[in-house]
Design an enzyme around this catalytic site. Structure first.
Site, PDB file in Angstrom:
ATOM      1  N   ARG A  20      -2.385  20.313  13.832  1.00 15.70           N
ATOM      2  CA  ARG A  20      -2.202  19.134  12.974  1.00 15.70           C
ATOM      3  C   ARG A  20      -3.145  18.044  13.464  1.00 15.70           C
ATOM      4  NH1 ARG A  20       0.113  20.379   8.208  1.00 15.70           N
ATOM      5  NH2 ARG A  20       2.187  21.288   8.466  1.00 15.70           N
ATOM      6  N   ALA A  75       6.173  24.981   5.396  1.00 11.90           N
ATOM      7  CA  ALA A  75       6.299  23.986   4.338  1.00 11.90           C
ATOM      8  C   ALA A  75       5.018  23.968   3.526  1.00 11.90           C
ATOM      9  CB  ALA A  75       6.567  22.606   4.939  1.00 11.90           C
ATOM     10  N   GLY A 132       8.693   3.579   3.304  1.00 14.05           N
ATOM     11  CA  GLY A 132       8.024   2.298   3.462  1.00 14.05           C
ATOM     12  C   GLY A 132       6.565   2.347   3.039  1.00 14.05           C
ATOM     13  N   GLU A 161       0.865  -1.172   0.000  1.00 12.44           N
ATOM     14  CA  GLU A 161       0.000   0.000   0.000  1.00 12.44           C
ATOM     15  C   GLU A 161       0.903   1.224   0.000  1.00 12.44           C
ATOM     16  OE1 GLU A 161      -1.382  -1.197   3.670  1.00 12.44           O
ATOM     17  OE2 GLU A 161      -3.001  -2.456   2.903  1.00 12.44           O
ATOM     18  N   GLU A 190       6.229  10.552  -0.781  1.00 16.24           N
ATOM     19  CA  GLU A 190       6.488  11.963  -0.503  1.00 16.24           C
ATOM     20  C   GLU A 190       7.972  12.238  -0.290  1.00 16.24           C
ATOM     21  OE1 GLU A 190       5.165  15.695   2.349  1.00 16.24           O
ATOM     22  OE2 GLU A 190       4.464  13.689   2.853  1.00 16.24           O
ATOM     23  N   GLU A 245      -7.538  28.634   2.813  1.00 16.99           N
ATOM     24  CA  GLU A 245      -8.566  29.063   3.770  1.00 16.99           C
ATOM     25  C   GLU A 245      -8.656  28.177   5.009  1.00 16.99           C
ATOM     26  OE1 GLU A 245     -12.656  27.016   2.136  1.00 16.99           O
ATOM     27  OE2 GLU A 245     -12.110  28.973   1.337  1.00 16.99           O
TER      28      GLU A 245
END
Length: 180
Positions: A62, A74, A113, A36, A117, A136
């Site tokens: 987050r 970032a 793994g 996956e 990204e 936004e």
């Protein structure tokens, strides 16, 4: 050792920021494995350095971590966007500054793994005020820290996301080596 042979790939989820693939691989010796993978377009992370050497950091909520984190700014690359272009756009959106000078600090895979990204890391110097409207759904506050304070925040676990830890440490190493 030979690379596995890809038997099939199926996209099982398409999202706004990433897709999820399920791949079937044939390994050496005929063993069949399933993997996956989160397919991500990549991102940039900036170490914004003010004229006095202090850094600009951001705090934002987050959801996956369940709290606000202190981080380097970032952002995700847009389709076809060069990392250097994303640096200028993201820095203006997140901290209201545009860099006059950008220094590549390398890059890294976030977690190879399970995700593709890759984050391109840059130091941004000769900052000038310039604001672009951010997303936004972003809830960002800007903080200024000296390099020593940022390093102490890494050591104390206050800065605890990988991109920010790597960025602060790589910038500190660059500063240290230029002072020799």
């Amino acid at each position: 050792m030979a690379d596995p042979r890809v038997v099939s790939i199926e996209t099982v989820y398409r999202g706004r920021l990433f897709d999820v693939e399920l791949a079937t691989l044939e390994m050496d010796g005929g063993v069949v494995a399933r993997r996956e993978t989160i397919r991500h377009p990549g991102a940039v992370c900036m170490v914004p350095v003010l004229a006095d050497g202090s850094l600009l950091l951001v705090t934002q909520y987050r959801y996956a971590a369940g709290r606000r984190l202190l981080e380097l700014p970032a952002g995700t690359l847009e389709a076809g966007e060069a990392p250097e272009a994303a640096v200028a756009r993201e820095l203006q959106e997140e901290v209201g500054q545009v860099p006059g000078r950008v220094i590549p600090l390398g890059g890294f895979y976030v977690a190879p793994g399970y995700t593709s990204e890759y984050i391109h890391l840059f130091a941004c110097l000769e900052l000038q005020p310039s604001r672009l409207a951010g997303d936004e759904d972003e809830d960002i506050e800007v903080e200024r820290r000296t390099l020593a304070e940022a390093l102490a925040a890494v050591e104390a676990g206050e800065i605890c996301d990988a991109k920010s830890v790597i960025g602060v440490l790589r910038w500190a190493r660059m500063v240290e080596s230029s002072n020799r």
